[in-house]
Design a protein around this motif. Structure first.
Motif, PDB file in Angstrom:
ATOM      1  N   MET A  60      37.803 -32.462 -29.352  1.00 42.71           N
ATOM      2  CA  MET A  60      37.742 -31.291 -28.474  1.00 42.71           C
ATOM      3  C   MET A  60      36.310 -30.780 -28.434  1.00 42.71           C
ATOM      4  SD  MET A  60      39.414 -27.474 -28.830  1.00 42.71           S
ATOM      5  CE  MET A  60      38.144 -26.950 -29.988  1.00 42.71           C
ATOM      6  N   VAL A  61      35.827 -30.449 -27.228  1.00 49.22           N
ATOM      7  CA  VAL A  61      34.477 -29.930 -27.059  1.00 49.22           C
ATOM      8  C   VAL A  61      34.554 -28.630 -26.273  1.00 49.22           C
ATOM      9  CG1 VAL A  61      32.146 -30.399 -26.212  1.00 49.22           C
ATOM     10  CG2 VAL A  61      33.590 -32.303 -26.998  1.00 49.22           C
ATOM     11  N   TYR A  86      38.182 -34.311 -34.279  1.00 50.27           N
ATOM     12  CA  TYR A  86      36.829 -33.760 -34.182  1.00 50.27           C
ATOM     13  C   TYR A  86      36.828 -32.528 -33.286  1.00 50.27           C
ATOM     14  CZ  TYR A  86      36.268 -38.751 -35.194  1.00 50.27           C
ATOM     15  OH  TYR A  86      36.408 -40.017 -35.703  1.00 50.27           O
ATOM     16  N   ALA A  87      36.143 -31.477 -33.734  1.00 50.75           N
ATOM     17  CA  ALA A  87      35.965 -30.280 -32.925  1.00 50.75           C
ATOM     18  C   ALA A  87      34.469 -29.992 -32.822  1.00 50.75           C
ATOM     19  CB  ALA A  87      36.684 -29.090 -33.547  1.00 50.75           C
ATOM     20  N   VAL A  88      33.970 -29.916 -31.599  1.00 50.75           N
ATOM     21  CA  VAL A  88      32.561 -29.608 -31.378  1.00 50.75           C
ATOM     22  C   VAL A  88      32.481 -28.238 -30.702  1.00 50.75           C
ATOM     23  CG1 VAL A  88      30.415 -30.284 -30.256  1.00 50.75           C
ATOM     24  CG2 VAL A  88      31.948 -32.043 -31.169  1.00 50.75           C
ATOM     25  N   ASN A  89      31.912 -27.283 -31.425  1.00 55.82           N
ATOM     26  CA  ASN A  89      31.796 -25.917 -30.924  1.00 55.82           C
ATOM     27  C   ASN A  89      30.438 -25.747 -30.250  1.00 55.82           C
ATOM     28  OD1 ASN A  89      34.347 -25.141 -31.980  1.00 55.82           O
ATOM     29  ND2 ASN A  89      33.421 -25.060 -34.015  1.00 55.82           N
ATOM     30  N   ASN A  90      30.407 -26.092 -28.978  1.00 56.80           N
ATOM     31  CA  ASN A  90      29.157 -26.133 -28.229  1.00 56.80           C
ATOM     32  C   ASN A  90      28.937 -24.906 -27.354  1.00 56.80           C
ATOM     33  OD1 ASN A  90      26.895 -27.557 -26.614  1.00 56.80           O
ATOM     34  ND2 ASN A  90      28.454 -27.130 -25.059  1.00 56.80           N
ATOM     35  N   ASN A 120      29.026 -27.761 -35.147  1.00 60.14           N
ATOM     36  CA  ASN A 120      28.629 -26.566 -34.418  1.00 60.14           C
ATOM     37  C   ASN A 120      27.307 -26.781 -33.697  1.00 60.14           C
ATOM     38  OD1 ASN A 120      30.848 -25.003 -35.345  1.00 60.14           O
ATOM     39  ND2 ASN A 120      29.804 -24.702 -37.303  1.00 60.14           N
ATOM     40  N   ALA A 121      27.087 -25.996 -32.655  1.00 61.17           N
ATOM     41  CA  ALA A 121      25.848 -26.095 -31.890  1.00 61.17           C
ATOM     42  C   ALA A 121      24.832 -25.092 -32.416  1.00 61.17           C
ATOM     43  CB  ALA A 121      26.125 -25.838 -30.417  1.00 61.17           C
ATOM     44  N   GLY A 122      23.822 -25.617 -33.077  1.00 59.69           N
ATOM     45  CA  GLY A 122      22.693 -24.786 -33.459  1.00 59.69           C
ATOM     46  C   GLY A 122      21.638 -24.848 -32.377  1.00 59.69           C
TER      47      GLY A 122
END
Length: 244
Positions: free
Chosen positions: A8-9, A84-88, A137-139
């Protein structure tokens, strides 16, 4: 290849989030693109026609817990899991510090920092139930380096780095990895308007990063870096180690 994996994005309707989603799809995963913009549903349909995995879109507001919970439940109900989880999802007001209004600061912190926190919290609950999971996570460069004019944005991104470290320590024994990727000067629809051109001379590699390039970093950290947790990985063309 990531056949039968589920990713998931957030913030996936365009830019880096879209590129991350496509990279997961290229590697064979089932991908759920989420965004507050309803256009994400059609965007996902277009991707689904190109790749073998199942690519779907879902409207999700990262600033509302109910929206996050509902989306995660739908994903697990559909696939039986989330790998997978991408917190963008994010954004920010870029102004010199004293020019920031209360609203500028609150909007940036709520979207970037609080939104990431809300997503992480609910994702970790899912991962605890299934016994594993990976969050990225998105830095940003603002997580570790300050080019100026980014007071609220840097505060949020530095906070995301701190939350990444905290959650990584809390859940390492539960087979849950939590990491952060900090993109460099990446050309996306959200940062047009001359800002990139001003910063470009400071990049030792003397070019922009493409969304496709940094997407590969996100997917590697999510899926392949299996002994990495609590880290913030910079993909910045050398900016953080030497200005030229």
């Amino acid at each position: 290849m990531l056949k039968d994996k589920v990713a998931m994005v957030t913030g996936a309707a365009q830019g880096i989030g879209y590129a991350i989603s496509e990279e997961f799809a290229i590697q064979g995963a089932n991908v759920v693109l989420t965004d507050y913009n309803p256009s994400v549903v059609d965007t996902a349909k277009d991707l689904n026609e190109k790749y073998d995995g199942e690519i779907t879109g879902m409207v999700l507001n990262v600033m509302k817990t109910d929206s996050i919970v509902d989306s995660l439940n739908k994903i697990v109900d559909t696939y039986g899991k989330l790998d997978y989880a991408v917190n963008n999802a994010g954004g920010g007001v870029l102004k010199p510090f004293a020019e920031l209004t209360d609203d500028d600061f609150d909007k940036t912190i709520n979207l970037d920092l609080r939104g990431t926190f809300l997503c992480m919290r609910e994702e970790i609950k899912i991962f605890l139930k299934q016994g594993y999971g990976s969050i990225v996570n998105a830095g940003a460069l603002g997580s570790v380096y300050n080019p100026g004019g980014m007071g609220a944005y840097n505060a949020a991104k530095n906070g995301i780095m701190g939350m990444t470290q905290a959650a990584a320590v809390d859940y390492a024994e539960n087979n849950i990895r939590v990491n952060c990727v900090a993109p460099g000067l990446t050309k996306t629809p959200l940062n047009d308007g001359g800002f990139l051109e001003k910063i470009l001379p400071t990049v030792p590699m003397k070019r922009y990063e493409t969304a496709a390039e940094v997407a590969k970093v996100y997917v590697f950290v999510a899926s392949e870096a299996t002994f990495m947790t609590g880290q913030t990985i910079l993909s910045d063309g050398g900016v953080s180690v030497g200005l030229k």
